[in-house]
Design a protein around this motif. Structure first.
Motif, PDB file in Angstrom:
ATOM      1  N   VAL A   1     -56.746 118.887  35.140  1.00  0.00           N
ATOM      2  CA  VAL A   1     -55.735 118.350  36.048  1.00  0.00           C
ATOM      3  C   VAL A   1     -55.078 119.508  36.783  1.00  0.00           C
ATOM      4  O   VAL A   1     -54.411 120.358  36.175  1.00  0.00           O
TER       5      VAL A   1
ATOM      6  N   GLY B   1     -53.544 112.111  37.400  1.00  0.00           N
ATOM      7  CA  GLY B   1     -54.707 112.808  36.858  1.00  0.00           C
ATOM      8  C   GLY B   1     -54.802 112.837  35.349  1.00  0.00           C
ATOM      9  O   GLY B   1     -55.890 113.003  34.795  1.00  0.00           O
TER      10      GLY B   1
ATOM     11  N   SER C   1     -56.129 115.756  28.266  1.00  0.00           N
ATOM     12  CA  SER C   1     -56.063 116.566  29.484  1.00  0.00           C
ATOM     13  C   SER C   1     -55.357 117.897  29.262  1.00  0.00           C
ATOM     14  O   SER C   1     -54.447 118.032  28.434  1.00  0.00           O
TER      15      SER C   1
ATOM     16  N   VAL D   1     -53.293 120.360  31.822  1.00  0.00           N
ATOM     17  CA  VAL D   1     -52.679 120.422  33.153  1.00  0.00           C
ATOM     18  C   VAL D   1     -52.335 121.878  33.460  1.00  0.00           C
ATOM     19  O   VAL D   1     -51.718 122.564  32.638  1.00  0.00           O
TER      20      VAL D   1
END
Length: 284
Positions: free
Chosen positions: A213, A233, A238, A240
């Motif tokens: 992301v 996103g 994830s 980031v």
């Protein structure tokens, strides 16, 4: 600063050999790199998880954790400063962001900080505070923040002969600033790497950490747009990428103050990169 990332199949990594290996790092520093890094004291604690090296010893690349082991997300922040930006800092430009760190502490958000050695030299008290706070983990973002490939968003380029020593020099700077246990993770400046870069840093025993992301906070002035990009996103597992630099990412603190409660309301739990790597098949 991070813009859209160029990806290459294969593995990537760079240096933090803890213990005796850190001492060995210092022996191979580039000219003017400073004294060798002190060895990390031995510890009975379990070492941080890393991924298995790739073919030929190339460092592995980590982009995100498993999608099926719960709604976790890692916020990462690049503390960028190139090796030649000292005069700009002396003139009053702010490459740090104390308000952002205060927000993360107030909201009790674990985070991983990818710190350049030049940033640690400029802000040793902040580097030490982050490195000694169990809420955070500090990892390597090179010393110079020079690119490890050509054509990387206008960044100066470190030569192939000095890639490994640039990373070693960063670890020495982190230790010198008072970060007691820098993590065995490396992030390429600009996110740019190729096979040559992977081979150059592969002997250092670390996992290279990318992301899935892109927050878009670098040079952004519209916090709402950055917030939307992050929220749109994020998926389970994830990573980031954001920035910890007031002068070049002025909206990040505001973005975090919005993103964190919203993601928590969606059921996400914030973790450090090390936790995601520890959940990933093939870690060691």
């Amino acid at each position: 600063m991070i813009r859209p990332v160029r990806r290459l199949t294969g593995t990537t990594a760079v240096c933090v050999a803890l213990g005796a290996a850190l001492a060995a790092c210092g022996a191979n520093e580039a000219p003017h790199a400073g004294p060798p890094a002190p060895a990390r004291a031995s510890s009975s604690a379990t070492p941080p998880p890393t991924l298995t090296p790739g073919p030929g010893g190339a460092a592995p690349v980590f982009m995100n954790g498993p999608r099926t082991l719960g709604k976790t997300v890692a916020l990462t922040f690049d503390a960028d400063m190139t090796a030649d930006q000292g005069p700009r800092a002396a003139a009053g430009e702010h490459f740090d962001n104390p308000a952002l760190i205060a927000t993360l502490r107030r909201l009790k958000v674990p985070a991983t900080i990818f710190m350049t050695g030049r940033w640690a030299d400029q802000y040793p008290a902040q580097a030490r505070s982050l490195g000694r706070d169990p809420q955070f983990e500090v990892a390597n973002h090179s010393y110079s923040h020079y690119a490890f490939t050509g054509d990387c968003y206008g960044l100066p380029t470190v030569s192939a002969a000095h890639m490994k020593s640039d990373v070693e020099r960063a670890y020495a700077a982190l230790l010198r600033a008072g970060v007691p246990h820098p993590m065995p993770y490396f992030r390429f400046p600009g996110g740019c790497y190729d096979r040559q870069a992977l081979r150059a840093v592969g002997a250092l025993g670390v996992t290279a950490v990318q992301w899935d992301v892109v927050s878009g906070d670098a040079f952004a002035t519209d916090a709402d747009a950055v917030t939307k990009q992050v929220l749109d996103g994020v998926k389970p597992g994830s990573v980031v990428v954001m920035h910890c630099t007031r002068s070049a990412a002025p909206t990040t603190d505001q973005v975090v103050r919005t993103v964190v409660p919203e993601l928590r309301a969606r059921g996400f739990r914030f973790v450090k990169v090390s936790e995601l790597i520890g959940q990933t098949p093939g870690h060691r």
